[in-house]
Scaffold this active site. Structure first.
Site, PDB file in Angstrom:
ATOM      1  N   ASN A  46       0.822  -1.218   0.000  1.00 60.09           N
ATOM      2  CA  ASN A  46       0.000   0.000   0.000  1.00 60.09           C
ATOM      3  C   ASN A  46       0.854   1.265   0.000  1.00 60.09           C
ATOM      4  OD1 ASN A  46      -2.421  -1.409   0.017  1.00 60.09           O
ATOM      5  ND2 ASN A  46      -2.522  -1.476   2.240  1.00 60.09           N
ATOM      6  N   SER A 176     -11.097  -0.364  -0.456  1.00 63.66           N
ATOM      7  CA  SER A 176      -9.806  -1.037  -0.283  1.00 63.66           C
ATOM      8  C   SER A 176      -9.675  -2.345  -1.038  1.00 63.66           C
ATOM      9  CB  SER A 176      -9.546  -1.276   1.205  1.00 63.66           C
ATOM     10  OG  SER A 176     -10.549  -2.096   1.770  1.00 63.66           O
ATOM     11  N   ASP A 201     -14.144   7.524   4.968  1.00 63.73           N
ATOM     12  CA  ASP A 201     -12.855   6.914   5.289  1.00 63.73           C
ATOM     13  C   ASP A 201     -11.995   7.061   4.033  1.00 63.73           C
ATOM     14  OD1 ASP A 201     -10.673   5.340   5.749  1.00 63.73           O
ATOM     15  OD2 ASP A 201     -11.780   3.469   6.011  1.00 63.73           O
ATOM     16  N   HIS A 204      -7.377   5.094   1.476  1.00 66.18           N
ATOM     17  CA  HIS A 204      -6.702   4.729   0.231  1.00 66.18           C
ATOM     18  C   HIS A 204      -6.782   5.831  -0.830  1.00 66.18           C
ATOM     19  CE1 HIS A 204      -5.859   0.524   1.321  1.00 66.18           C
ATOM     20  NE2 HIS A 204      -6.967   0.614   2.028  1.00 66.18           N
ATOM     21  N   LYS A 233      -0.723   4.261   4.473  1.00 67.80           N
ATOM     22  CA  LYS A 233      -0.840   3.871   3.063  1.00 67.80           C
ATOM     23  C   LYS A 233       0.126   4.739   2.244  1.00 67.80           C
ATOM     24  CE  LYS A 233      -4.266   1.136   4.286  1.00 67.80           C
ATOM     25  NZ  LYS A 233      -4.498   1.531   5.686  1.00 67.80           N
TER      26      LYS A 233
END
Length: 379
Positions: A46, A176, A201, A204, A233
């Site tokens: 990530n 995700s 959220d 990512h 990430k």
């Protein structure tokens, strides 16, 4: 025999090809990874911008905060990072957490606790939201309502049917496991129409989306009522932040048990996060390279007739269906020097086991070409 169910549960997991194991990583970067003495091309990271590969010698070595934030653990480095994030993202106030999971789950538990009227509160969640969001909602006092993934008609119907006074819509900026993005225009429209709050959220998306890598907040003129970003990430650090209005953050300070009763985030990690944040903001070349790599991977997969889920982000899933199939392909790729993640239920829905391929700015053209060549053989 007491606790006999433990052995039975493990045996069932193995029978279903769902048994999880850790790989001992000896060395890793955004491009390569060494496990058990063998080096692979790494397509399971990530670290989207490759920012974890550079060492820094000028970070303070104060390793511990010594207490919770409400005792003596809240230091000037914490305040400076919170203030910087508020300035960048356009929020009044922020709180730092040691993990994104704690941030997500504790926000939902706290917002809908014994202080909130249970019968008139509801959480509306995308069915593909992260486990931390699902767990937080299940442990809250609010009614938990799920809507089909990115299906705004379904969400609208759920909202219209609800008589709750306090409605919270929860989604991810970038999902995700699927790599697709939330329909922000419609989410903001539904929030306004139904007098709801919106929580995003952005784990990512932060660092990857937007001209300066500021994620979903840079893609739309509106702001969510609650924003969660994580540092592990694209920022290649550790920790998380919850951002919102001053009243909301003050409410968390009074009632968020994870924050109140946890030792404050280590100053060492706060200073590392602050350093990495500036690098993330300056990483324009890396974001350009990342997008070039993503486009190249998608183009080569299209030419090879490899079905990749629709995604313009670093997360590029190839769904194979059964857990057995995805493990078999994963092993074949590893034998050819390719390391990537086999994602199986319950992390993803039944019959959608997949290869979760992550593209980074550190990958070279020949790396991506080699990955696609071996995928074509294995699939």
């Amino acid at each position: 025999m007491a606790f006999e169910y433990i052995k039975q549960s493990l045996a069932l997991r193995k029978q279903q090809a769902l048994f999880r194991q850790r790989a001992h990583v000896q060395q890793s970067s955004a491009r390569k990874i060494t496990i058990a003495g063998k080096t692979y091309l790494n397509f399971a990271s990530n670290d989207y911008l490759g920012l974890a590969d550079t060492q820094c010698d000028n970070i303070s070595c104060a390793t511990g905060s010594r207490s919770s934030a409400l005792v003596t653990g809240y230091q000037i480095c914490h305040k400076r990072l919170e203030d910087k994030l508020c300035e960048l993202l356009g929020f009044e106030s922020a709180l730092l957490f040691s993990t994104g999971f704690s941030a997500n789950s504790s926000v939902l538990k706290t917002l809908f606790n014994e202080m909130s009227p249970t019968q008139s509160s509801a959480i509306f969640q995308d069915k593909l939201n992260h486990a931390s969001l699902i767990d937080g909602a299940l442990q809250s006092s609010a009614k938990h309502v799920r809507f089909n993934h990115n299906d705004m008609a379904h969400l609208r119907a759920r909202l219209e049917k609800s008589s709750a006074q306090n409605k919270l819509i929860v989604s991810e900026g970038v999902f995700s496991m699927d790599g697709d993005t939330a329909p922000l225009d419609e989410l903001y429209r539904l929030r306004q129409q139904h007098n709801a709050w919106l929580m995003l959220d952005d784990a990512h998306a932060f660092g990857v989306l937007g001209n300066d890598g500021l994620g979903s907040c840079q893609l739309h003129p509106s702001k969510p009522d609650i924003l969660v970003i994580t540092f592990g990430k694209a920022m290649a650090s550790q920790g998380a932040a919850v951002l919102g209005s001053k009243a909301f953050i003050d409410y968390l300070l009074q009632f968020n048990r994870e924050y109140i009763y946890s030792t404050a985030m280590s100053p060492l990690m706060v200073n590392a996060a602050s350093f990495q944040l500036q690098r993330l903001l300056d990483a324009h070349a890396q974001r350009d390279k990342l997008n070039t790599n993503i486009n190249m991977f998608k183009r080569l997969c299209d030419e090879a007739h490899i079905a990749v889920m629709p995604s313009d982000t670093p997360i590029q899933p190839v769904v194979l269906g059964s857990a057995e199939n995805v493990l078999e392909v994963q092993r074949g790729l590893q034998e050819n020097g390719i390391w990537l993640s086999a994602i199986r239920p319950p992390t993803v829905p039944e019959n959608t086991a997949r290869l979760r391929i992550t593209i980074t700015a550190a990958h070279q053209e020949q790396d991506i070409a080699e990955l696609v060549r071996h995928l074509e053989v294995q699939l």
